[in-house]
Write a protein that holds these residues in place. Sequence first.
Motif, PDB file in Angstrom:
ATOM      1  N   LEU A 115      -7.099  -7.221  29.160  1.00 18.44           N
ATOM      2  CA  LEU A 115      -7.820  -7.182  30.431  1.00 18.44           C
ATOM      3  C   LEU A 115      -7.030  -7.841  31.554  1.00 18.44           C
ATOM      4  N   GLY A 116      -6.041  -8.644  31.192  1.00 17.35           N
ATOM      5  CA  GLY A 116      -5.327  -9.401  32.205  1.00 17.35           C
ATOM      6  C   GLY A 116      -6.056 -10.657  32.612  1.00 17.35           C
ATOM      7  N   VAL A 117      -6.682 -11.325  31.642  1.00 17.38           N
ATOM      8  CA  VAL A 117      -7.343 -12.596  31.925  1.00 17.38           C
ATOM      9  C   VAL A 117      -6.304 -13.707  31.846  1.00 17.38           C
ATOM     10  N   PRO A 118      -6.144 -14.505  32.897  1.00 20.04           N
ATOM     11  CA  PRO A 118      -5.126 -15.556  32.874  1.00 20.04           C
ATOM     12  C   PRO A 118      -5.545 -16.728  32.003  1.00 20.04           C
ATOM     13  N   GLY A 119      -5.758 -16.454  30.742  1.00 24.09           N
ATOM     14  CA  GLY A 119      -6.168 -17.490  29.806  1.00 24.09           C
ATOM     15  C   GLY A 119      -4.976 -18.186  29.190  1.00 24.09           C
ATOM     16  N   ILE A 120      -5.219 -18.964  28.151  1.00 24.11           N
ATOM     17  CA  ILE A 120      -4.173 -19.833  27.643  1.00 24.11           C
ATOM     18  C   ILE A 120      -3.061 -19.052  26.931  1.00 24.11           C
ATOM     19  N   LEU A 121      -3.416 -18.037  26.145  1.00 22.48           N
ATOM     20  CA  LEU A 121      -2.363 -17.274  25.469  1.00 22.48           C
ATOM     21  C   LEU A 121      -1.574 -16.445  26.470  1.00 22.48           C
ATOM     22  N   PHE A 122      -2.261 -15.974  27.483  1.00 24.66           N
ATOM     23  CA  PHE A 122      -1.616 -15.246  28.565  1.00 24.66           C
ATOM     24  C   PHE A 122      -0.574 -16.145  29.238  1.00 24.66           C
ATOM     25  N   ALA A 123      -0.963 -17.391  29.459  1.00 26.02           N
ATOM     26  CA  ALA A 123      -0.047 -18.361  30.072  1.00 26.02           C
ATOM     27  C   ALA A 123       1.153 -18.611  29.172  1.00 26.02           C
ATOM     28  N   ALA A 124       0.886 -18.789  27.880  1.00 18.67           N
ATOM     29  CA  ALA A 124       1.980 -19.046  26.945  1.00 18.67           C
ATOM     30  C   ALA A 124       2.940 -17.865  26.915  1.00 18.67           C
ATOM     31  N   THR A 125       2.382 -16.654  26.923  1.00 19.86           N
ATOM     32  CA  THR A 125       3.213 -15.458  26.904  1.00 19.86           C
ATOM     33  C   THR A 125       4.057 -15.366  28.172  1.00 19.86           C
ATOM     34  N   ALA A 126       3.433 -15.694  29.295  1.00 19.81           N
ATOM     35  CA  ALA A 126       4.158 -15.647  30.566  1.00 19.81           C
ATOM     36  C   ALA A 126       5.310 -16.646  30.581  1.00 19.81           C
ATOM     37  N   ILE A 127       5.066 -17.824  30.045  1.00 17.66           N
ATOM     38  CA  ILE A 127       6.119 -18.841  29.999  1.00 17.66           C
ATOM     39  C   ILE A 127       7.264 -18.370  29.109  1.00 17.66           C
ATOM     40  N   ARG A 128       6.922 -17.760  27.976  1.00 16.80           N
ATOM     41  CA  ARG A 128       7.965 -17.240  27.108  1.00 16.80           C
ATOM     42  C   ARG A 128       8.787 -16.188  27.837  1.00 16.80           C
ATOM     43  N   GLY A 129       8.102 -15.342  28.612  1.00 16.52           N
ATOM     44  CA  GLY A 129       8.792 -14.310  29.360  1.00 16.52           C
ATOM     45  C   GLY A 129       9.758 -14.902  30.383  1.00 16.52           C
ATOM     46  N   ASP A 130       9.331 -15.993  31.000  1.00 13.27           N
ATOM     47  CA  ASP A 130      10.146 -16.603  32.046  1.00 13.27           C
ATOM     48  C   ASP A 130      11.306 -17.405  31.479  1.00 13.27           C
ATOM     49  N   THR A 131      11.101 -18.049  30.357  1.00 13.52           N
ATOM     50  CA  THR A 131      12.055 -19.058  29.898  1.00 13.52           C
ATOM     51  C   THR A 131      12.739 -18.701  28.588  1.00 13.52           C
ATOM     52  N   PHE A 132      12.286 -17.658  27.954  1.00 11.80           N
ATOM     53  CA  PHE A 132      12.789 -17.263  26.634  1.00 11.80           C
ATOM     54  C   PHE A 132      12.604 -18.354  25.589  1.00 11.80           C
ATOM     55  N   ARG A 133      11.662 -19.226  25.811  1.00 10.58           N
ATOM     56  CA  ARG A 133      11.343 -20.239  24.805  1.00 10.58           C
ATOM     57  C   ARG A 133       9.910 -20.028  24.354  1.00 10.58           C
ATOM     58  N   GLN A 134       9.681 -20.044  23.036  1.00 12.94           N
ATOM     59  CA  GLN A 134       8.310 -19.812  22.607  1.00 12.94           C
ATOM     60  C   GLN A 134       7.742 -20.926  21.748  1.00 12.94           C
ATOM     61  N   VAL A 135       8.586 -21.821  21.241  1.00 17.46           N
ATOM     62  CA  VAL A 135       8.051 -22.874  20.369  1.00 17.46           C
ATOM     63  C   VAL A 135       7.095 -23.758  21.153  1.00 17.46           C
ATOM     64  N   GLU A 136       7.565 -24.277  22.300  1.00 14.52           N
ATOM     65  CA  GLU A 136       6.744 -25.222  23.048  1.00 14.52           C
ATOM     66  C   GLU A 136       5.452 -24.587  23.559  1.00 14.52           C
ATOM     67  N   PRO A 137       5.511 -23.450  24.268  1.00 13.03           N
ATOM     68  CA  PRO A 137       4.239 -22.926  24.803  1.00 13.03           C
ATOM     69  C   PRO A 137       3.215 -22.611  23.716  1.00 13.03           C
ATOM     70  N   PHE A 138       3.659 -22.007  22.602  1.00 12.73           N
ATOM     71  CA  PHE A 138       2.664 -21.614  21.597  1.00 12.73           C
ATOM     72  C   PHE A 138       2.165 -22.800  20.778  1.00 12.73           C
ATOM     73  N   LEU A 139       3.083 -23.774  20.571  1.00  8.45           N
ATOM     74  CA  LEU A 139       2.643 -25.005  19.914  1.00  8.45           C
ATOM     75  C   LEU A 139       1.579 -25.710  20.761  1.00  8.45           C
ATOM     76  N   LEU A 140       1.872 -25.792  22.044  1.00  7.17           N
ATOM     77  CA  LEU A 140       0.929 -26.466  22.940  1.00  7.17           C
ATOM     78  C   LEU A 140      -0.359 -25.660  23.073  1.00  7.17           C
ATOM     79  N   ALA A 141      -0.233 -24.338  23.064  1.00  4.01           N
ATOM     80  CA  ALA A 141      -1.439 -23.503  23.135  1.00  4.01           C
ATOM     81  C   ALA A 141      -2.335 -23.787  21.935  1.00  4.01           C
TER      82      ALA A 141
END
Lengths: 274, 282
Positions: free
Chosen positions: B229-255
Motif C-alpha cells: 500500500l505504501g504505508v511508511p511503516g517500520i519495515l518500509f523505513a528499513a527497506t528504504a534505508i537498505r536501498g539508500d545505504t546498501f546496508r541491511q543488518v542494522e536497519p532490520f536488526l533495529l526494526a
Amino acid sequence: MPTNAPEPQPASEVSDKGAAAVRFRGVHKAFGDNVVLRDLDLNVEPGERVVIIGPSGSGKTTILRVLMTLERPDGGTITVGGRHLYHEEGRDGSLRPAGEKHIRSVRSDIGMVFQHFNLFPHMSALENIMLAPVQVHGKSKSEARALGLELLEKVGLAEHANHTPGELSGGQKQRVAIARSLATDPAVMLFDEVTSALDPELVGEVLSVLRDIAEEGSTTMLLVTHEMGFAREVADRVLMFDQGQILEDGTPEEILRNPQEQRTKDFLGAVFEH
Amino acid sequence: MTAAPPSTSISEAPAGGRHRRWYRDPGRLVPVLLVLLGFAVLASVEAPRGRFRTDVIAGRDEAFSFEFAVSIIAPLGRGLYTTARATVLAFTITLVLGLVLALLRRSGSRLVRWPAAFVIEFIRSTPILVQFIFFQQLVRAIDGVSLGAVQILILVLGVHYATYASEAYRAGIDSVPKGQWEAAIALNLSPLTTWTRIVIPQAVPNVLPTLGNYLVAALKDAPIAGPVLGVPGILFAATAIRGDTFRQVEPFLLAGAGFLLVSLPAAWLVRRLEARVAYERT
Ligand SMILES: Nc1ncnc2c1ncn2[C@@H]1O[C@H](COP(=O)(O)OP(=O)(O)O)[C@@H](O)[C@H]1O
Ligand SMILES: [Mg+2]
C-alpha cells in the motif's frame, strides 16, 4: 417462544380475579418423549407455603421452572395472581399466546432462588442485590443501596456487603441470593432445593432465613426440599409429586406422618434413612 | 435474625482493595504512563517525508556499525510509530466490530446469522495481503471515495482481526454459565441489561488472553501492508534505508528490536489487564 403455545382453556375458569396466587390448569411439559408434567392442576393460595417433595426426576424442578418462565409448557394455562402468564386475554375472554412484554410484566410477581445460587460472580453481594431494583424497578442508586443493606442485614450478612460471591461460603452465597430475590419484592417466591448444594453445617443458617420469610406471612412460597423437619415446621401444605403428577396433597401432618400412598411411604422411608 | 454469619478470615482482607481504581495503583499507573510517554515521543518526532536519509554512510565491508545504527533510529522510530498507531487504531475497530459480529452470529434470525457467519468465514479464510490489495482496488474503483494508505491499512487490519475476535467473543459468551442467564430472567432483567451487566462483563475476561494474542499478531501483520500500500511503516523505513545505504543488518536488526519494544509492553499490559478483571468463578 410461544410457537407451541398452550391450548387455551375456557376463560370462565380463570376470570375470578384475586383468587389463587398460582394456578396451573392442565399443564403439560415433555422433553422429547419424556413427559415430565402430565396434565397438572395446582392451586396455591396467596400467602400459602407449599412444600413439594418427591423422588428425583419426578418433575419438581420443572414445575418451578415453568412458573419462572425458564421452560415453556407444551399445553395448559398458568395464572399468577389471576393474570395469565403465557396468554393474553382478549375482550371477549378468548386467550392467545402472550408476547414477551406481557410475560415480563406477569413475571415481575415471581422470584426464584436456585440450588446453585447463580449469583453474579463479578459483582459484590450488595451489587448483586441492587441490580434489579435499579435496572428493573427504576430505583435510584441510593434507594437501592439502602434496600440492599437492609436486606443483607435481614439475612445476617451486613458486614459482607462488599464481598464478591467468591469470598463467601455456600451458606452465605445462598443468603445473598435470597436477599437478591427479595429485593424485587415478588408476590410468589420459588425455592428449588436451596440447601442441597450446601455442606451440612451451613444448611441451618439458610433454613433460618427461609423461616423468617415464612413468618412474615405475606409472601407465597413454593419450596422443593428434602428437609422434612423444615417442611413440617413451615409448610401449610405438602405435595407429594411422582411421575409428573401430584400423588398426595395435604397438611404436613397428613403427608409426612400418615401417608396414604405406598410410593409416598417408600419415598419418605428412603429420605429418613439418610 | 437468628442466622449468625460465620466470619471467615478471607472475609476481611480484600473488601477495601477490590474497588480501588486502577490509576491509583502505582504498579499499574507507571508502566501505562511509560508506554504513553513512548508513544508521545515517537509522535513528536518530525513526520516522515517520503525517503529516509541518513548522513552517516558506513563502508560496505564494515561489520556492525554502532554509529550508523544510532543514526537510523530516528527514521525507524517514525516508521514504528506509524505502524504501532495504525495497529492500535485498527484494534479499536477489532474490539468493537468483533463483538458486533459475535452478537450477529448468535442472532435468533437466520437472515442475520447466516450472512454474518459467511462474512466471518470468508474473511478469516483469505490471506490478509489479498484483502489489502482487494480493498485498495475497491477504494480506487469507487468514485468520490479516497482513502490514504494508512487508512486502508487500519480498516483492513481492523476488520480482518474483528472476524477472529468475533469467534473469541463467541466462545467467551458461550462460557458464561446457563445459570447466569436464568438468574437474569428470574430477576426480570431486560435483554439489554442482561447483556451489558451480566454476560459481557463475564465473557470479556475469558476472551482477553486471546484478544491480547491477536493484538500482537496484528502488530506483526501491519507492516505486510507497507510495500503493497505504501504505508511508511517500520519495515518500509528499513527497506528504504537498505536501498539508500546498501546496508541491511542494522536497519532490520533495529526494526526487529522496535517490534519487541512495542509488543512486549503490549503483552505485559494485557496480562495486567487480565489480572485486574479476573474474579473468582463460583
Ligand atoms: N432441559 C431438559 N432437557 C431434557 N430433559 C430434562 C430437562 N430438564 C429436565 N429434564 C428431565 O425431566 C425430568 C424431570 O426433571 P426435574 O424437573 O429436574 O425433576 P426433579 O427436580 O423432581 O428431580 C427428568 O427426567 C429430567 O431428566
Ligand atoms: Mg430438581
